[in-house]
Design a protein around this motif. Structure first.
Motif, PDB file in Angstrom:
ATOM      1  N   TYR A  13      74.869 -66.312 -23.610  1.00 15.40           N
ATOM      2  CA  TYR A  13      74.117 -66.871 -24.737  1.00 15.40           C
ATOM      3  C   TYR A  13      73.050 -67.795 -24.175  1.00 15.40           C
ATOM      4  CZ  TYR A  13      78.212 -65.490 -27.493  1.00 15.40           C
ATOM      5  OH  TYR A  13      79.228 -64.800 -28.087  1.00 15.40           O
ATOM      6  N   THR A  15      70.573 -70.773 -25.192  1.00 16.64           N
ATOM      7  CA  THR A  15      70.258 -71.775 -26.211  1.00 16.64           C
ATOM      8  C   THR A  15      69.241 -72.711 -25.580  1.00 16.64           C
ATOM      9  OG1 THR A  15      72.580 -71.623 -26.895  1.00 16.64           O
ATOM     10  CG2 THR A  15      71.294 -73.425 -27.825  1.00 16.64           C
ATOM     11  N   THR A  20      74.770 -69.804 -21.242  1.00 18.80           N
ATOM     12  CA  THR A  20      76.233 -69.837 -21.116  1.00 18.80           C
ATOM     13  C   THR A  20      76.714 -68.420 -20.822  1.00 18.80           C
ATOM     14  OG1 THR A  20      76.353 -71.594 -22.753  1.00 18.80           O
ATOM     15  CG2 THR A  20      78.398 -70.415 -22.279  1.00 18.80           C
ATOM     16  N   ALA A  22      79.373 -66.341 -21.201  1.00 20.58           N
ATOM     17  CA  ALA A  22      80.637 -66.332 -21.948  1.00 20.58           C
ATOM     18  C   ALA A  22      81.586 -65.272 -21.401  1.00 20.58           C
ATOM     19  CB  ALA A  22      80.370 -66.100 -23.428  1.00 20.58           C
ATOM     20  N   PRO A  41      92.383 -70.440 -22.842  1.00 16.87           N
ATOM     21  CA  PRO A  41      91.886 -71.734 -23.309  1.00 16.87           C
ATOM     22  C   PRO A  41      90.642 -71.600 -24.188  1.00 16.87           C
ATOM     23  CG  PRO A  41      92.070 -71.654 -20.881  1.00 16.87           C
ATOM     24  CD  PRO A  41      92.275 -70.276 -21.388  1.00 16.87           C
ATOM     25  N   SER A  42      90.390 -72.637 -24.998  1.00 13.17           N
ATOM     26  CA  SER A  42      89.190 -72.670 -25.850  1.00 13.17           C
ATOM     27  C   SER A  42      87.930 -72.612 -25.006  1.00 13.17           C
ATOM     28  CB  SER A  42      89.158 -73.976 -26.639  1.00 13.17           C
ATOM     29  OG  SER A  42      89.931 -73.839 -27.772  1.00 13.17           O
ATOM     30  N   GLY A  43      86.956 -71.893 -25.518  1.00 10.87           N
ATOM     31  CA  GLY A  43      85.650 -71.845 -24.872  1.00 10.87           C
ATOM     32  C   GLY A  43      85.576 -70.912 -23.681  1.00 10.87           C
ATOM     33  N   HIS A  44      86.610 -70.083 -23.457  1.00 13.47           N
ATOM     34  CA  HIS A  44      86.619 -69.216 -22.277  1.00 13.47           C
ATOM     35  C   HIS A  44      86.204 -67.772 -22.564  1.00 13.47           C
ATOM     36  CE1 HIS A  44      88.567 -71.720 -18.968  1.00 13.47           C
ATOM     37  NE2 HIS A  44      88.355 -72.537 -19.973  1.00 13.47           N
ATOM     38  N   GLY A  45      85.874 -67.460 -23.819  1.00 10.57           N
ATOM     39  CA  GLY A  45      85.297 -66.143 -24.088  1.00 10.57           C
ATOM     40  C   GLY A  45      86.101 -65.227 -24.991  1.00 10.57           C
ATOM     41  N   LYS A  46      87.190 -65.729 -25.602  1.00 11.79           N
ATOM     42  CA  LYS A  46      88.035 -64.852 -26.420  1.00 11.79           C
ATOM     43  C   LYS A  46      87.296 -64.317 -27.647  1.00 11.79           C
ATOM     44  CE  LYS A  46      91.099 -68.038 -27.176  1.00 11.79           C
ATOM     45  NZ  LYS A  46      90.372 -69.144 -26.482  1.00 11.79           N
ATOM     46  N   SER A  47      86.646 -65.227 -28.376  1.00 14.14           N
ATOM     47  CA  SER A  47      85.940 -64.776 -29.586  1.00 14.14           C
ATOM     48  C   SER A  47      84.788 -63.853 -29.224  1.00 14.14           C
ATOM     49  CB  SER A  47      85.387 -65.973 -30.368  1.00 14.14           C
ATOM     50  OG  SER A  47      86.446 -66.761 -30.829  1.00 14.14           O
ATOM     51  N   THR A  48      84.115 -64.173 -28.137  1.00 17.48           N
ATOM     52  CA  THR A  48      83.016 -63.311 -27.694  1.00 17.48           C
ATOM     53  C   THR A  48      83.540 -61.910 -27.396  1.00 17.48           C
ATOM     54  OG1 THR A  48      81.846 -65.208 -26.780  1.00 17.48           O
ATOM     55  CG2 THR A  48      81.225 -63.036 -25.931  1.00 17.48           C
TER      56      THR A  48
HETATM   57  P1  ADP Z   1      86.828 -68.911 -27.156  1.00 23.80           P
HETATM   58  O1  ADP Z   1      86.941 -67.917 -28.244  1.00 23.80           O
HETATM   59  O2  ADP Z   1      87.712 -68.624 -25.960  1.00 23.80           O
HETATM   60  O3  ADP Z   1      86.968 -70.320 -27.635  1.00 23.80           O
HETATM   61  P2  ADP Z   1      84.010 -68.263 -27.200  1.00 23.80           P
HETATM   62  O4  ADP Z   1      83.880 -66.821 -26.920  1.00 23.80           O
HETATM   63  O5  ADP Z   1      83.890 -68.740 -28.609  1.00 23.80           O
HETATM   64  O6  ADP Z   1      85.347 -68.789 -26.531  1.00 23.80           O
HETATM   65  O7  ADP Z   1      82.927 -69.043 -26.357  1.00 23.80           O
HETATM   66  C1  ADP Z   1      82.725 -68.824 -24.945  1.00 23.80           C
HETATM   67  C2  ADP Z   1      81.552 -69.690 -24.502  1.00 23.80           C
HETATM   68  O8  ADP Z   1      80.362 -69.204 -25.113  1.00 23.80           O
HETATM   69  C3  ADP Z   1      81.683 -71.140 -24.927  1.00 23.80           C
HETATM   70  O9  ADP Z   1      81.070 -71.918 -23.911  1.00 23.80           O
HETATM   71  C4  ADP Z   1      80.886 -71.199 -26.214  1.00 23.80           C
HETATM   72  O10 ADP Z   1      80.370 -72.499 -26.452  1.00 23.80           O
HETATM   73  C5  ADP Z   1      79.774 -70.221 -25.926  1.00 23.80           C
HETATM   74  N1  ADP Z   1      79.271 -69.555 -27.137  1.00 23.80           N
HETATM   75  C6  ADP Z   1      79.989 -68.764 -27.978  1.00 23.80           C
HETATM   76  N2  ADP Z   1      79.224 -68.295 -28.969  1.00 23.80           N
HETATM   77  C7  ADP Z   1      77.983 -68.802 -28.744  1.00 23.80           C
HETATM   78  C8  ADP Z   1      76.738 -68.676 -29.423  1.00 23.80           C
HETATM   79  N3  ADP Z   1      76.607 -67.934 -30.517  1.00 23.80           N
HETATM   80  N4  ADP Z   1      75.673 -69.342 -28.897  1.00 23.80           N
HETATM   81  C9  ADP Z   1      75.789 -70.077 -27.791  1.00 23.80           C
HETATM   82  N5  ADP Z   1      76.939 -70.236 -27.100  1.00 23.80           N
HETATM   83  C10 ADP Z   1      78.018 -69.611 -27.571  1.00 23.80           C
END
Ligand code: ADP
Ligand code: ADP
Length: 222
Positions: A13, A15, A20, A22, A41-48
């Motif tokens: 991503y 910004t 980042t 991800a 852990p949070s912020g490690h790429g699961k949602s992505t």
């Molecule tokens: P998780 O689901 O493990 O918490 P995410 O996949 O949400 O992790 O995020 C992985 C990294 O990508 C984090 O550093 C998050 O801040 C960043 N990130 C996720 N979505 C976006 C986005 N739309 N724009 C910028 N950074 C993003």
């Protein structure tokens, strides 16, 4: 039979001046009919990762294949159609439309997928009864508990009879009784043959999953 694969998938991503990374190169395969948890852990790429395998977003490099279709070969409208037919999504905060009843919320998922209008209401009622909410069809979200709202969201995700259910922290906002109800439904759907993929911090769910995918620093941890 494999239903989802990722090969060398990356996602960054940008910004402003900050990039980042991800996902830094993810390979995985998920079997049809399996029950998989994505943890880490949070912020490690699961949602992505969930967004990529659900076709909600596209990787910067690498490939994602869902039900035999390589997503990068699909234009946006074909991708939207594949999502609508094959995948049901459930999120932490339910994302129900507050002005609509439970039945109408479920029907919204059918509008784009060409279900004839006459069939929408009976099918929505059938989906609501599958999640134990036949008697709440006319209730609006603010008349329902959190667990009931999430069950409506699951009914909506099931509306087009998808093979795959992708969920991001589906119990993250629920108390333990509501969580147990939602879990029972997920296990029932798995027994019925759905492929279930859940991003979760919940160790009870992870303990009952067939497969665990651990995401760390944008990679799959061994
Ligand atoms: P998780 O689901 O493990 O918490 P995410 O996949 O949400 O992790 O995020 C992985 C990294 O990508 C984090 O550093 C998050 O801040 C960043 N990130 C996720 N979505 C976006 C986005 N739309 N724009 C910028 N950074 C993003
Ligand atoms: P989760 O709790 O599932 O990890 P997040 O709170 O990380 O979810 O992300 C929620 C939404 O916000 C996602 O759509 C994600 O892509 C987006 N997002 C996450 N981190 C960032 C960020 N740093 N900048 C912009 N959007 C982000």
């Amino acid at each position: 039979e494999t239903i989802i694969t990722a090969e060398k998938a990356t996602k960054s991503y940008v910004t402003g001046s900050v990039t980042t990374h991800a996902l830094r190169g993810v390979d995985l395969s998920i079997e049809k009919g399996s029950f998989t948890c994505i943890i880490g852990p949070s912020g490690h790429g699961k949602s992505t990762l969930m967004h990529l395998i659900g076709g909600l977003d596209r990787p910067n490099s690498g490939t994602i294949t869902v039900a035999g279709r390589e997503l990068s070969r699909l234009d946006n409208s074909s991708l939207a159609r594949l999502r609508g037919e094959k995948i049901g999504f459930v999120f932490q905060f339910f994302n129900l439309l507050p002005g609509l009843t439970a039945r109408e919320n479920v029907e919204t998922a059918m509008m784009l997928s060409g279900v004839p209008e006459k069939e929408q209401a009976p099918r929505a009622l059938d989906m609501l009864s599958q999640v134990g909410l036949a008697d709440k069809a006319d209730a609006r979200p603010n008349q329902l508990s959190g667990g009931q709202q999430q069950r409506v969201a699951i009914a909506r995700a099931l509306a087009n009879n998808p093979e795959i259910l992708l969920m991001d922290e589906p119990t993250g906002n629920l108390d333990s009784a509501a969580e147990a109800e939602v879990l029972e439904i997920l296990f029932k759907l798995h027994r019925q043959g759905k492929t279930i993929i859940i991003v979760t911090h919940n160790s009870d769910i992870a303990a009952r999953a067939q497969h665990i995918i651990r995401v760390k620093d944008g990679r799959i941890a061994p």
